[in-house]
Structures are given as C-alpha cells and as structure tokens.
Design an enzyme around this catalytic site. Sequence first.
Site, PDB file in Angstrom:
ATOM      1  N   TYR A  49     -10.057  -4.226   2.728  1.00  0.00           N
ATOM      2  CA  TYR A  49      -9.340  -3.068   3.264  1.00  0.00           C
ATOM      3  C   TYR A  49      -9.516  -1.898   2.290  1.00  0.00           C
ATOM      4  CZ  TYR A  49      -5.059  -1.192   5.603  1.00  0.00           C
ATOM      5  OH  TYR A  49      -4.141  -0.464   6.308  1.00  0.00           O
TER       6      TYR A  49
ATOM      7  N   ARG B  23       0.843  -1.213   0.000  1.00  0.00           N
ATOM      8  CA  ARG B  23       0.000   0.000   0.000  1.00  0.00           C
ATOM      9  C   ARG B  23       0.874   1.257   0.000  1.00  0.00           C
ATOM     10  NH1 ARG B  23      -5.298   0.298   2.016  1.00  0.00           N
ATOM     11  NH2 ARG B  23      -4.829   2.114   3.283  1.00  0.00           N
TER      12      ARG B  23
ATOM     13  N   ARG C 137       0.039   5.602  16.371  1.00  0.00           N
ATOM     14  CA  ARG C 137       0.246   6.942  15.824  1.00  0.00           C
ATOM     15  C   ARG C 137      -0.453   8.001  16.651  1.00  0.00           C
ATOM     16  NH1 ARG C 137      -2.510   5.176  10.001  1.00  0.00           N
ATOM     17  NH2 ARG C 137      -4.313   4.176  10.918  1.00  0.00           N
TER      18      ARG C 137
ATOM     19  N   ARG D 175      -9.446  -6.294  13.292  1.00  0.00           N
ATOM     20  CA  ARG D 175      -8.584  -5.564  14.209  1.00  0.00           C
ATOM     21  C   ARG D 175      -9.388  -4.357  14.675  1.00  0.00           C
ATOM     22  NH1 ARG D 175      -4.950  -7.096  17.508  1.00  0.00           N
ATOM     23  NH2 ARG D 175      -3.267  -5.585  17.758  1.00  0.00           N
TER      24      ARG D 175
ATOM     25  N   ASP E  79     -10.215   1.885   0.854  1.00  0.00           N
ATOM     26  CA  ASP E  79     -10.158   3.301   1.195  1.00  0.00           C
ATOM     27  C   ASP E  79     -11.469   3.944   0.756  1.00  0.00           C
ATOM     28  OD1 ASP E  79      -7.677   3.528   2.429  1.00  0.00           O
ATOM     29  OD2 ASP E  79      -6.616   3.549   0.509  1.00  0.00           O
TER      30      ASP E  79
ATOM     31  N   ARG F 283       9.891   5.263  -3.226  1.00  0.00           N
ATOM     32  CA  ARG F 283      10.383   6.182  -4.260  1.00  0.00           C
ATOM     33  C   ARG F 283      11.865   6.480  -4.062  1.00  0.00           C
ATOM     34  NH1 ARG F 283       5.968   9.695  -2.523  1.00  0.00           N
ATOM     35  NH2 ARG F 283       4.097   9.029  -3.657  1.00  0.00           N
TER      36      ARG F 283
ATOM     37  N   GLU G 216      -3.694   6.489  18.837  1.00  0.00           N
ATOM     38  CA  GLU G 216      -4.429   5.347  18.289  1.00  0.00           C
ATOM     39  C   GLU G 216      -3.797   4.042  18.787  1.00  0.00           C
ATOM     40  OE1 GLU G 216      -5.410   6.100  14.100  1.00  0.00           O
ATOM     41  OE2 GLU G 216      -5.156   3.944  13.777  1.00  0.00           O
TER      42      GLU G 216
HETATM   43  P1  FAD Z   1     -18.196   2.063   7.723  1.00  0.00           P
HETATM   44  O1  FAD Z   1     -17.682   3.443   7.751  1.00  0.00           O
HETATM   45  O2  FAD Z   1     -17.634   1.066   8.704  1.00  0.00           O
HETATM   46  O3  FAD Z   1     -19.775   2.128   7.906  1.00  0.00           O
HETATM   47  C1  FAD Z   1     -20.563   1.003   8.207  1.00  0.00           C
HETATM   48  C2  FAD Z   1     -21.699   1.483   9.106  1.00  0.00           C
HETATM   49  O4  FAD Z   1     -22.614   0.399   9.308  1.00  0.00           O
HETATM   50  C3  FAD Z   1     -21.214   1.914  10.481  1.00  0.00           C
HETATM   51  O5  FAD Z   1     -21.641   3.223  10.759  1.00  0.00           O
HETATM   52  C4  FAD Z   1     -21.853   0.896  11.424  1.00  0.00           C
HETATM   53  O6  FAD Z   1     -22.211   1.469  12.664  1.00  0.00           O
HETATM   54  C5  FAD Z   1     -23.083   0.457  10.630  1.00  0.00           C
HETATM   55  N1  FAD Z   1     -23.589  -0.867  10.991  1.00  0.00           N
HETATM   56  C6  FAD Z   1     -22.903  -2.025  10.961  1.00  0.00           C
HETATM   57  N2  FAD Z   1     -23.692  -3.039  11.394  1.00  0.00           N
HETATM   58  C7  FAD Z   1     -24.892  -2.499  11.689  1.00  0.00           C
HETATM   59  C8  FAD Z   1     -26.117  -3.027  12.192  1.00  0.00           C
HETATM   60  N3  FAD Z   1     -26.247  -4.316  12.505  1.00  0.00           N
HETATM   61  N4  FAD Z   1     -27.163  -2.183  12.371  1.00  0.00           N
HETATM   62  C9  FAD Z   1     -27.041  -0.864  12.080  1.00  0.00           C
HETATM   63  N5  FAD Z   1     -25.903  -0.307  11.617  1.00  0.00           N
HETATM   64  C10 FAD Z   1     -24.849  -1.112  11.432  1.00  0.00           C
HETATM   65  N6  FAD Z   1      -9.815   5.743   3.857  1.00  0.00           N
HETATM   66  C11 FAD Z   1      -9.219   6.675   3.076  1.00  0.00           C
HETATM   67  O7  FAD Z   1      -9.582   6.823   1.895  1.00  0.00           O
HETATM   68  N7  FAD Z   1      -8.243   7.498   3.575  1.00  0.00           N
HETATM   69  C12 FAD Z   1      -7.806   7.408   4.859  1.00  0.00           C
HETATM   70  O8  FAD Z   1      -6.912   8.170   5.268  1.00  0.00           O
HETATM   71  C13 FAD Z   1      -8.413   6.420   5.698  1.00  0.00           C
HETATM   72  N8  FAD Z   1      -8.007   6.284   6.969  1.00  0.00           N
HETATM   73  C14 FAD Z   1      -8.604   5.349   7.765  1.00  0.00           C
HETATM   74  C15 FAD Z   1      -8.185   5.234   9.094  1.00  0.00           C
HETATM   75  C16 FAD Z   1      -8.781   4.303   9.940  1.00  0.00           C
HETATM   76  C17 FAD Z   1      -8.307   4.198  11.367  1.00  0.00           C
HETATM   77  C18 FAD Z   1      -9.803   3.454   9.435  1.00  0.00           C
HETATM   78  C19 FAD Z   1     -10.441   2.428  10.340  1.00  0.00           C
HETATM   79  C20 FAD Z   1     -10.234   3.557   8.127  1.00  0.00           C
HETATM   80  C21 FAD Z   1      -9.635   4.498   7.268  1.00  0.00           C
HETATM   81  N9  FAD Z   1     -10.039   4.645   5.947  1.00  0.00           N
HETATM   82  C22 FAD Z   1      -9.436   5.590   5.150  1.00  0.00           C
HETATM   83  C23 FAD Z   1     -11.078   3.769   5.358  1.00  0.00           C
HETATM   84  C24 FAD Z   1     -12.483   4.376   5.424  1.00  0.00           C
HETATM   85  O9  FAD Z   1     -12.838   4.609   6.771  1.00  0.00           O
HETATM   86  C25 FAD Z   1     -13.450   3.388   4.786  1.00  0.00           C
HETATM   87  O10 FAD Z   1     -13.074   3.075   3.468  1.00  0.00           O
HETATM   88  C26 FAD Z   1     -14.908   3.866   4.737  1.00  0.00           C
HETATM   89  O11 FAD Z   1     -15.252   4.643   5.846  1.00  0.00           O
HETATM   90  C27 FAD Z   1     -15.786   2.641   4.671  1.00  0.00           C
HETATM   91  O12 FAD Z   1     -17.142   2.997   4.578  1.00  0.00           O
HETATM   92  P2  FAD Z   1     -18.229   1.867   4.801  1.00  0.00           P
HETATM   93  O13 FAD Z   1     -19.556   2.507   4.623  1.00  0.00           O
HETATM   94  O14 FAD Z   1     -17.907   0.682   3.988  1.00  0.00           O
HETATM   95  O15 FAD Z   1     -18.004   1.369   6.311  1.00  0.00           O
HETATM   96  N1  UDP Z   2       3.306   0.504   7.849  1.00  0.00           N
HETATM   97  C1  UDP Z   2       4.504   0.385   8.518  1.00  0.00           C
HETATM   98  N2  UDP Z   2       5.070   1.508   9.030  1.00  0.00           N
HETATM   99  C2  UDP Z   2       4.518   2.730   8.919  1.00  0.00           C
HETATM  100  C3  UDP Z   2       3.292   2.851   8.232  1.00  0.00           C
HETATM  101  C4  UDP Z   2       2.715   1.709   7.712  1.00  0.00           C
HETATM  102  O1  UDP Z   2       5.038  -0.703   8.649  1.00  0.00           O
HETATM  103  O2  UDP Z   2       5.087   3.712   9.424  1.00  0.00           O
HETATM  104  C5  UDP Z   2       2.686  -0.738   7.319  1.00  0.00           C
HETATM  105  C6  UDP Z   2       1.710  -1.365   8.317  1.00  0.00           C
HETATM  106  O3  UDP Z   2       1.770  -2.764   8.174  1.00  0.00           O
HETATM  107  C7  UDP Z   2       0.380  -0.843   7.852  1.00  0.00           C
HETATM  108  C8  UDP Z   2       0.578  -0.860   6.342  1.00  0.00           C
HETATM  109  O4  UDP Z   2       1.936  -0.459   6.152  1.00  0.00           O
HETATM  110  O5  UDP Z   2      -0.677  -1.656   8.278  1.00  0.00           O
HETATM  111  C9  UDP Z   2      -0.336   0.050   5.567  1.00  0.00           C
HETATM  112  O6  UDP Z   2      -0.169   1.380   6.042  1.00  0.00           O
HETATM  113  P1  UDP Z   2      -1.317   2.472   5.889  1.00  0.00           P
HETATM  114  O7  UDP Z   2      -0.763   3.774   6.333  1.00  0.00           O
HETATM  115  O8  UDP Z   2      -1.867   2.365   4.531  1.00  0.00           O
HETATM  116  O9  UDP Z   2      -2.364   1.948   6.974  1.00  0.00           O
HETATM  117  P2  UDP Z   2      -3.775   2.577   7.436  1.00  0.00           P
HETATM  118  O10 UDP Z   2      -3.636   4.049   7.459  1.00  0.00           O
HETATM  119  O11 UDP Z   2      -4.770   2.077   6.458  1.00  0.00           O
HETATM  120  O12 UDP Z   2      -3.965   2.001   8.790  1.00  0.00           O
END
Ligand code: FAD
Ligand code: UDP
Length: 371
Positions: free
Chosen positions: A357, A181, A289, A258, A359, A185, A309
Amino acid sequence: MHFEFCILNSAFKYDLLVVGAGLYGAVVAYRAHKAGKRVLVIDRRSHTGGNCYCEENKGIFVHKYGAHIFHTSNKEVWDFVNQFVEFKPFIHSPLANYKGEIYPLPFNLNTFDALWGVKSAEEAKAKIEEQRLHIDHEPANLEEQALSLVGKDIFEKLIKGYTEKQWGRSCEELPAWIIRRLPLRFERNNNYFNDTYQGIPVGGYNPLIEGLLEGVEVRLDTDYFDHREEFDAMAEKVLYTGELDRFYNYRFGKLEYRSLRFEEEQLSQKDFQGAAVVNYTDRETPFTRIIEHKHFEDRGMDHTVITREYPMEWSEGAEPYYPINDERNTALYAKYRALADAETKYLFGGRLADYKYYDMHQVIEKALKSF
Ligand code: FAD
Ligand code: UDP
C-alpha cells in the site's frame, strides 16, 4: 532490488524493458535513460502515469484514478519531483459526512469538538478514555486498534462504515496498521498528513510523468502478456511493475485486490462541496468519497467536476487498485516473492509487484534506490 547491467549484449535491441508507465516505471526509465541505456516502456493503458494520471476538463485537472496529494518528509524525493513540475502548496483537509453531520479529519481536537463539544486536549482525552477498549495485547485487527485508540463514537461514526465499504471486509478481518495511516492529534490541526512537504503539481501529475519519460520510447495500449516472448527477446532486463501473481500465471492461486469504480460528473455550478474531498462514512451510502477536483488547483472556472468513488471487489479485467494485506494474501504473496527474488533477467517494483500500500513518495524513493 538493485539494477545491474552486464556488458551490453548486442543481441538485444533494448537494455531495459519497463512494463508499466506508472510512477515506479517512469522513475526507473528516467534514471536508465539518463545513464545512457536503451529503454522501452510499455503500458496496457492508453496513457502514461498509472494511477496518477490526470485529464484536463476546461481548466480543471481531474485526477482520473482518485485524489492524489503529494506528501513526503524525504527532501531528496521532494527535490527530485520539483525538477519536473512546480508544486502548489496544499494542505489536505478532507471532511467526513456521517448521515449529514460534518466532521473535520483526521481525528483531532476539531473533530472531538464537533462530536462532543470538548474544547481542550484534556477533555478530549478524558472522553476517549471513558469509551475506549482496554486491551493488554497488541491490537489483533483494525477494530481493536481503532476502538483502543479513539473509542466507540469515532469508530462507529467515522471508521466502521467507511472501512467496511472500502475493503469489503469487516473491521475484525483487516490488519490494524491500516488505520494507523491516519494521524491522531489533540490539537486543532486538520492536516491529513504529518509530512514536511506537501503539494499538488501545477497542471496535474501529467507534466511530472512527461518530464520523467522525455526522450524515452513508450508504447501504449500494449499488454506485456499479449507478446511476452517477443518482449523478453527484445531486452536484456525486464522491469515488471504489474501484479506479481499474474506474472507467474497465478500458479499458487490469486492474490486479492480491491478495485474502484469512478463516476465523474461535470456540473454547471461554481462549487459543489467547498472542499477537495468529502468522505461518506456511513455504511449505507454506496460510495466512499466525493472528490471536487477544482479545489486542488482553483483557476476560477465557472463549472466544477466531481467524482464519486465506489469500492468493489477485484476480478480479472478490473483495475487492481489496493493490495489486501491480510494474513492469507501476505502468505500467498511470500510464495510469489520467493520466485521473483530468484530471477536474474526480471526485476520487480511498484505498488502491484511489491503488493504494498505505497504512497507516491514511497514509490519514488524505492525506484530511486533501485537504480
Ligand atoms: P501504478 O500507478 O499502478 O502503475 C502500474 C502501471 O503498470 C499501470 O499503468 C498499469 O496499466 C501497468 N501495467 C500493469 N500490468 C501491465 C502489463 N501486463 N502490461 C503493460 N502494462 C501493465 N499516493 C499518494 O502519495 N497520495 C495520495 O493522495 C494517493 N491517493 C491514492 C488514491 C487512490 C484511489 C489510489 C488507488 C492510490 C493513491 N495513491 C496515493 C497511491 C499512488 O497511486 C501509488 O503509490 C502510485 O501511483 C503507484 O505507482 P506504481 O507505478 O507502483 O503503480
Ligand atoms: N478511514 C476511515 N475513515 C475515514 C478515512 C479513512 O475509517 O474517513 C480508514 C479506512 O480504513 C481507510 C484507512 O483509514 O482505508 C486509510 O485511509 P486513507 O485516507 O489513507 O486511505 P486512501 O486514501 O489510501 O484510500
């Protein structure tokens, strides 16, 4: 999966029930509502937006479920989100803190310079070549992938500890693609993403979700499983965006996820770390982080808000943030997927139901394609 509606069945109050007001559910609800369908969205949380949800803290938009940076190379997706909210240009350039040593991310000439003092791509490549793992097969796991790509120093300082904390598993047990991911570079470029478009929505993600759900009936604090039969009887089709194993009452066993714990702190100082995200890549620091939210959109506030986090294993009742796409879970998911694919009333999508996984841009792309 494509959505097809039959002739309206008047026995149903709604044409579509959307379980989950995250990005996937909200995009499909928007499309269905625009097409004249009667839509109800429910979410078990007390807010919409799923993991993109933000909360304002006196002029600072706090990403409540971890840092969310929007990036895509798909112009259709970019134009789509820009209809609802203005995006501020933002280049994500997180830093790594390894026992007090600071390294720019992703792995690029600036990182190699900070590590080894090398000044050119040739010198950096030679340094990596000296210490990289030479294998004659596809990397079997994350450790082999990382060691063969970037060598021992980077693996040990910037990857091993972080990855093992994040996933609660050794790098040998994790799939190789997770580390791919990250860009690698040999020029000086700290942009964490390779996409054409990148930004942060002005005022956080809530205006985007509110725009998508405008005019759509939404019920919060409502878990589908508490009233499953009633909800099913209300709508002709049900789009479910939660965990797929739960939908089938864990009949083949539980998928692993997780989870995370977020520890938020408001500080009466203007700046804490000078960057939006700093990764703590050693094994001993218990969090992965620290996010300093004001760096996404600085409105000149005198205070700051940070979030640490902490990764943790998922158990029932916790939020399932990341699917663990290892061999066991992939095989187990396939069994649930086969059941899902045979459904006619139920549709599935999003990070949890697809167990992928994704985005944000991938979720939007899938949702737009599905409707
Ligand atoms: P979710 O956002 O999980 O929505 C699902 C919803 O369904 C939730 O609100 C949940 O409460 C609801 N639900 C589930 N089961 C039930 C039930 N039985 N009844 C009622 N409601 C229910 N993406 C990026 O592009 N850039 C980023 O920098 C980025 N950073 C991230 C950092 C973290 C820590 C995490 C966890 C994710 C990150 N993502 C990022 C990914 C991004 O959050 C997801 O791609 C996106 O939010 C997924 O949307 P979704 O609707 O599939 O899921
Ligand atoms: N990763 C790492 N070191 C870092 C950042 C990321 O080893 O400083 C690895 C780690 O396994 C992580 C993966 O690269 O789960 C993907 O990173 P990303 O930043 O895309 O994770 P996210 O923001 O989705 O949690």
